[in-house]
Design a protein around this motif. Sequence first.
Motif, PDB file in Angstrom:
ATOM      1  N   PHE A  60       0.825  -1.210   0.000  1.00 32.04           N
ATOM      2  CA  PHE A  60       0.000   0.000   0.000  1.00 32.04           C
ATOM      3  C   PHE A  60       0.859   1.260   0.000  1.00 32.04           C
ATOM      4  O   PHE A  60       0.351   2.358   0.085  1.00 32.04           O
ATOM      5  CB  PHE A  60      -0.995  -0.039   1.163  1.00 32.04           C
ATOM      6  CG  PHE A  60      -1.928  -1.208   1.038  1.00 32.04           C
ATOM      7  CD1 PHE A  60      -2.889  -1.215   0.033  1.00 32.04           C
ATOM      8  CD2 PHE A  60      -1.817  -2.319   1.859  1.00 32.04           C
ATOM      9  CE1 PHE A  60      -3.732  -2.305  -0.129  1.00 32.04           C
ATOM     10  CE2 PHE A  60      -2.656  -3.411   1.712  1.00 32.04           C
ATOM     11  CZ  PHE A  60      -3.620  -3.403   0.714  1.00 32.04           C
ATOM     12  N   ASP A  61       2.165   1.080  -0.110  1.00 30.42           N
ATOM     13  CA  ASP A  61       3.066   2.207  -0.266  1.00 30.42           C
ATOM     14  C   ASP A  61       2.681   3.285   0.747  1.00 30.42           C
ATOM     15  O   ASP A  61       2.518   4.453   0.413  1.00 30.42           O
ATOM     16  CB  ASP A  61       2.916   2.726  -1.712  1.00 30.42           C
ATOM     17  CG  ASP A  61       3.891   3.845  -2.028  1.00 30.42           C
ATOM     18  OD1 ASP A  61       5.026   3.763  -1.558  1.00 30.42           O
ATOM     19  OD2 ASP A  61       3.483   4.807  -2.705  1.00 30.42           O
ATOM     20  N   TYR A  62       2.498   2.851   1.982  1.00 35.25           N
ATOM     21  CA  TYR A  62       1.853   3.701   2.977  1.00 35.25           C
ATOM     22  C   TYR A  62       2.676   4.941   3.331  1.00 35.25           C
ATOM     23  O   TYR A  62       3.876   4.860   3.539  1.00 35.25           O
ATOM     24  CB  TYR A  62       1.552   2.891   4.256  1.00 35.25           C
ATOM     25  CG  TYR A  62       0.797   3.743   5.227  1.00 35.25           C
ATOM     26  CD1 TYR A  62      -0.541   4.040   4.987  1.00 35.25           C
ATOM     27  CD2 TYR A  62       1.426   4.330   6.312  1.00 35.25           C
ATOM     28  CE1 TYR A  62      -1.239   4.888   5.835  1.00 35.25           C
ATOM     29  CE2 TYR A  62       0.729   5.172   7.162  1.00 35.25           C
ATOM     30  CZ  TYR A  62      -0.600   5.448   6.911  1.00 35.25           C
ATOM     31  OH  TYR A  62      -1.284   6.291   7.736  1.00 35.25           O
ATOM     32  N   ARG A  63       1.998   6.080   3.399  1.00 30.89           N
ATOM     33  CA  ARG A  63       2.626   7.332   3.851  1.00 30.89           C
ATOM     34  C   ARG A  63       1.874   7.831   5.079  1.00 30.89           C
ATOM     35  O   ARG A  63       0.661   7.649   5.175  1.00 30.89           O
ATOM     36  CB  ARG A  63       2.540   8.387   2.755  1.00 30.89           C
ATOM     37  CG  ARG A  63       3.240   7.932   1.499  1.00 30.89           C
ATOM     38  CD  ARG A  63       3.000   8.894   0.366  1.00 30.89           C
ATOM     39  NE  ARG A  63       3.236   8.207  -0.896  1.00 30.89           N
ATOM     40  CZ  ARG A  63       2.777   8.625  -2.056  1.00 30.89           C
ATOM     41  NH1 ARG A  63       2.075   9.724  -2.134  1.00 30.89           N
ATOM     42  NH2 ARG A  63       3.025   7.937  -3.148  1.00 30.89           N
ATOM     43  N   ASP A  64       2.571   8.496   5.953  1.00 32.01           N
ATOM     44  CA  ASP A  64       1.994   8.851   7.249  1.00 32.01           C
ATOM     45  C   ASP A  64       0.720   9.680   7.154  1.00 32.01           C
ATOM     46  O   ASP A  64      -0.140   9.619   8.012  1.00 32.01           O
ATOM     47  CB  ASP A  64       3.032   9.582   8.106  1.00 32.01           C
ATOM     48  CG  ASP A  64       3.350   8.782   9.360  1.00 32.01           C
ATOM     49  OD1 ASP A  64       2.410   8.194   9.928  1.00 32.01           O
ATOM     50  OD2 ASP A  64       4.522   8.730   9.752  1.00 32.01           O
ATOM     51  N   GLU A  65       0.567  10.444   6.085  1.00 34.25           N
ATOM     52  CA  GLU A  65      -0.606  11.320   5.992  1.00 34.25           C
ATOM     53  C   GLU A  65      -1.825  10.614   5.395  1.00 34.25           C
ATOM     54  O   GLU A  65      -2.906  11.192   5.320  1.00 34.25           O
ATOM     55  CB  GLU A  65      -0.270  12.583   5.174  1.00 34.25           C
ATOM     56  CG  GLU A  65       0.049  12.341   3.710  1.00 34.25           C
ATOM     57  CD  GLU A  65       1.518  12.045   3.439  1.00 34.25           C
ATOM     58  OE1 GLU A  65       2.228  11.575   4.360  1.00 34.25           O
ATOM     59  OE2 GLU A  65       1.968  12.254   2.298  1.00 34.25           O
ATOM     60  N   ASP A  66      -1.674   9.349   5.004  1.00 31.40           N
ATOM     61  CA  ASP A  66      -2.776   8.639   4.330  1.00 31.40           C
ATOM     62  C   ASP A  66      -3.882   8.187   5.276  1.00 31.40           C
ATOM     63  O   ASP A  66      -3.623   7.846   6.441  1.00 31.40           O
ATOM     64  CB  ASP A  66      -2.254   7.360   3.655  1.00 31.40           C
ATOM     65  CG  ASP A  66      -1.530   7.640   2.351  1.00 31.40           C
ATOM     66  OD1 ASP A  66      -1.795   8.681   1.727  1.00 31.40           O
ATOM     67  OD2 ASP A  66      -0.685   6.798   1.974  1.00 31.40           O
ATOM     68  N   ILE A  67      -5.117   8.138   4.745  1.00 29.43           N
ATOM     69  CA  ILE A  67      -6.186   7.381   5.405  1.00 29.43           C
ATOM     70  C   ILE A  67      -6.391   6.122   4.577  1.00 29.43           C
ATOM     71  O   ILE A  67      -6.628   6.193   3.362  1.00 29.43           O
ATOM     72  CB  ILE A  67      -7.503   8.174   5.473  1.00 29.43           C
ATOM     73  CG1 ILE A  67      -7.318   9.413   6.349  1.00 29.43           C
ATOM     74  CG2 ILE A  67      -8.623   7.290   6.044  1.00 29.43           C
ATOM     75  CD1 ILE A  67      -8.585  10.229   6.529  1.00 29.43           C
ATOM     76  N   PHE A  68      -6.252   4.992   5.244  1.00 27.69           N
ATOM     77  CA  PHE A  68      -6.327   3.686   4.576  1.00 27.69           C
ATOM     78  C   PHE A  68      -7.655   3.036   4.930  1.00 27.69           C
ATOM     79  O   PHE A  68      -7.991   2.905   6.109  1.00 27.69           O
ATOM     80  CB  PHE A  68      -5.162   2.828   5.079  1.00 27.69           C
ATOM     81  CG  PHE A  68      -5.231   1.387   4.642  1.00 27.69           C
ATOM     82  CD1 PHE A  68      -4.861   1.025   3.354  1.00 27.69           C
ATOM     83  CD2 PHE A  68      -5.661   0.393   5.516  1.00 27.69           C
ATOM     84  CE1 PHE A  68      -4.920  -0.306   2.949  1.00 27.69           C
ATOM     85  CE2 PHE A  68      -5.723  -0.937   5.114  1.00 27.69           C
ATOM     86  CZ  PHE A  68      -5.349  -1.277   3.829  1.00 27.69           C
ATOM     87  N   TRP A  69      -8.401   2.622   3.911  1.00 29.39           N
ATOM     88  CA  TRP A  69      -9.680   1.953   4.180  1.00 29.39           C
ATOM     89  C   TRP A  69      -9.720   0.582   3.529  1.00 29.39           C
ATOM     90  O   TRP A  69      -9.771   0.455   2.314  1.00 29.39           O
ATOM     91  CB  TRP A  69     -10.855   2.798   3.671  1.00 29.39           C
ATOM     92  CG  TRP A  69     -12.188   2.205   4.017  1.00 29.39           C
ATOM     93  CD1 TRP A  69     -12.459   1.292   4.980  1.00 29.39           C
ATOM     94  CD2 TRP A  69     -13.445   2.479   3.388  1.00 29.39           C
ATOM     95  NE1 TRP A  69     -13.794   0.989   5.007  1.00 29.39           N
ATOM     96  CE2 TRP A  69     -14.425   1.707   4.033  1.00 29.39           C
ATOM     97  CE3 TRP A  69     -13.837   3.313   2.326  1.00 29.39           C
ATOM     98  CZ2 TRP A  69     -15.769   1.723   3.655  1.00 29.39           C
ATOM     99  CZ3 TRP A  69     -15.173   3.338   1.959  1.00 29.39           C
ATOM    100  CH2 TRP A  69     -16.130   2.552   2.623  1.00 29.39           C
ATOM    101  N   CYS A  70      -9.679  -0.423   4.399  1.00 29.78           N
ATOM    102  CA  CYS A  70      -9.897  -1.803   3.966  1.00 29.78           C
ATOM    103  C   CYS A  70     -11.334  -2.117   4.357  1.00 29.78           C
ATOM    104  O   CYS A  70     -11.692  -2.023   5.529  1.00 29.78           O
ATOM    105  CB  CYS A  70      -8.914  -2.712   4.691  1.00 29.78           C
ATOM    106  SG  CYS A  70      -9.342  -4.453   4.616  1.00 29.78           S
ATOM    107  N   THR A  71     -12.168  -2.481   3.397  1.00 29.71           N
ATOM    108  CA  THR A  71     -13.596  -2.621   3.686  1.00 29.71           C
ATOM    109  C   THR A  71     -13.952  -3.980   4.286  1.00 29.71           C
ATOM    110  O   THR A  71     -15.111  -4.226   4.584  1.00 29.71           O
ATOM    111  CB  THR A  71     -14.451  -2.395   2.418  1.00 29.71           C
ATOM    112  OG1 THR A  71     -14.184  -3.464   1.504  1.00 29.71           O
ATOM    113  CG2 THR A  71     -14.131  -1.067   1.765  1.00 29.71           C
ATOM    114  N   ALA A  72     -12.960  -4.856   4.451  1.00 26.48           N
ATOM    115  CA  ALA A  72     -13.258  -6.193   4.980  1.00 26.48           C
ATOM    116  C   ALA A  72     -13.633  -6.124   6.458  1.00 26.48           C
ATOM    117  O   ALA A  72     -13.117  -5.301   7.207  1.00 26.48           O
ATOM    118  CB  ALA A  72     -12.047  -7.100   4.811  1.00 26.48           C
ATOM    119  N   ASP A  73     -14.498  -7.016   6.861  1.00 29.99           N
ATOM    120  CA  ASP A  73     -14.865  -7.163   8.268  1.00 29.99           C
ATOM    121  C   ASP A  73     -13.734  -7.911   8.992  1.00 29.99           C
ATOM    122  O   ASP A  73     -13.051  -8.756   8.397  1.00 29.99           O
ATOM    123  CB  ASP A  73     -16.151  -7.986   8.348  1.00 29.99           C
ATOM    124  CG  ASP A  73     -16.756  -7.983   9.728  1.00 29.99           C
ATOM    125  OD1 ASP A  73     -17.740  -7.257   9.929  1.00 29.99           O
ATOM    126  OD2 ASP A  73     -16.248  -8.727  10.608  1.00 29.99           O
TER     127      ASP A  73
END
Length: 654
Positions: free
Chosen positions: A301-314
């Motif tokens: 997800f090439d994550y950056r600190d300012e990101d909001i990450f949404w995984c829709t899985a339960d």
Amino acid sequence: MSENASGQIDTVMTEDRLFPPSEEFASKSAIGSMEAYQQLYDEVKADPTAYWDKVAREELHWFKPYDTVLEWNNPLAKWFIGGRTNVSYNCLDAHLDTERRNKAAIIFEGEPGDIRTLTYQQLHREVCKFANVLKGLGVKQGDVVSIYMPMTPELLIAMQACARIGAVHSVIFAGFSAEAIADRNNDASAKIQLTADAAWRRGKQLPLKEVVDEALAKSPTVEKCIVLRRVGNEVSMQEGRDCWWHDLMDEASADCPAEPLDSEAPLFILYTSGSTGKPKGIKHTTAGYILWAKKTFEWVFDYRDEDIFWCTADCGWITGHSYVAYGPLAAGATVMMYEGAPNWPADDRFWDIIERHKVNILYTAPTAIRAFIKWGDGHVDKHDLSSLRLLGTVGEGINPEAWMWYHEKIGGERCPIVDTWWQTETGGIMMSPLPGAIPTKPGSCTKPLPGVIPSIVDEELQEVPQNHGGMLCVAQPWPGMLRGIWGDDERFKEQYWTKVPGKYLTGDNARTDDDGYYWIMGRIDDVINVSGHRLSTIEVESALVSHDTVAEAAAVGRPDEIKGQAIAVFVTIKGDAQPTDELRKELRLHVRKEIGALAQPDDIRFTGALPKTRSGKIMRRLLRDIASGTEQAGQDTSTLEDYSVLAKLRDDEE
Ligand code: PRX
């Protein structure tokens, strides 16, 4: 069409579209070129122990350092032996001395529209308190806690609290029946049950406590039940057994240091349905799992600190374990969490959430994407989705035309798509594009992640050449791999390690193409054998979905005296199309034109919906029985989402 040898699977699909990451995206990525990916991949392959040693030291907190990185006694792997760490510490405490402590860990939106944000400090406090609640009820290291809760922050708090004290959680998706809960509780000898009064689903109340009451009548090992008040409906509380979450939390201390746990201490059991027989409790342990969840999250997800990450899985599924409850928190991310249905109060709920919260990364399932396509573009067009920068899919193969829709309509042609292939058993993502490095092809999960050594073999256990399908295996251990099936070592060996000795058998078929890209071809059991040619379900389905009128399709084999098997397809059409004989003819010709005469369906049935598991996978084995007119008896339908779909399909039989 390629020639068939040794039970290899023929591929009939060609896909030439290639989407490299934009220069801008690549320039900001941690791994920003194919060369950088290849270099890392080769480094890990050359000396996995050295690499994982370095990463484990850098990325995890150790109360006591480990002595040995890996002990591999096929099929049992142990990672970071002798070390002591704690998953919850790595997800929470590790951020408290950093500037992330006041960052949102969770942004929660309930189905009725209630919104709650928990910073890392606040989440830490809640987890500590609930860990003390569990301890107060006598929960000890190694005890199993069964969780049947709605997708609210308390579900994640409960999981983290178990991890904190070394209790083993078994999350059961809050849509399963009382019978399914009792089976799982008994198999795991669960000691405590967690639930809620009810959950919100499409504006209705799902009476979770009522279901749990029925389950607990058949779960003799469960001593206590903690009930979260989510909806406020009337529930019956059994004296001496049931307690309210809020009463216990009111009295709990917020001081609960994380327990230093052995690297191989069990973290959770997650039941997954085998294609036949009773569900298997897949076991994951502490250090290797959290390291894999964290690293794969950062890579993919090439994550950056300012990101909001949404995984829709339960959190009832492995995706919710690894990419809601654990991986993102270990990486210090902000996680969007949504309780309810994508079509409540209207079909645009997801797009509305993305617009209001300015979500940057969306990770969802092909079944959801196909539903969005069916609901129509109007719902998407109403919303500003410009905050999105990366999209992901998981759970099934994505048909190339659904991929293109996701790319164009949701991603505005600017967001890379990471098609992530993995399983409950693998603990985390195994194959996926690294979005700044690997050009994508619609329908392909592209390349293995560093540390993953895939191997595709035929029935004679020989590696198949490019463009031939075979059984997908993994040739080397990786930190996130399952450590067994709870209480059933024999089944573990038999299912994953016997047919192809020395390698982990995934149960999927796959092939590579001329560029060494991987294409998942569906489950081994689902292969259709027409006149000696073994065809993959996804290729026939993708050809159908590429027709304008088709929203969703499932292909199965049914016995045929001449060809061995004939191809039967079940097709859901889009709102404005008509299920006529004309269309049947047209679809047959369409498949013939797209992939060849051999793959032309013999039977085409139109249906309003396909039978799916509760996690959204098409249940082809049920369709196989319907197509061949055999009885349903003996089929395990305990994971079926909507029984009325099956009844309808039977009624519609020609
Ligand atoms: O058949 C593959 C399919 O889902 C299976 C694993 O299911 P489960 O354990 O429920 O985990 C789902 C979430 C990780 C796999 O064996 N599958 C999963 N992702 C993909 C996929 N098939 C094709 N492409 C994918 N990206």
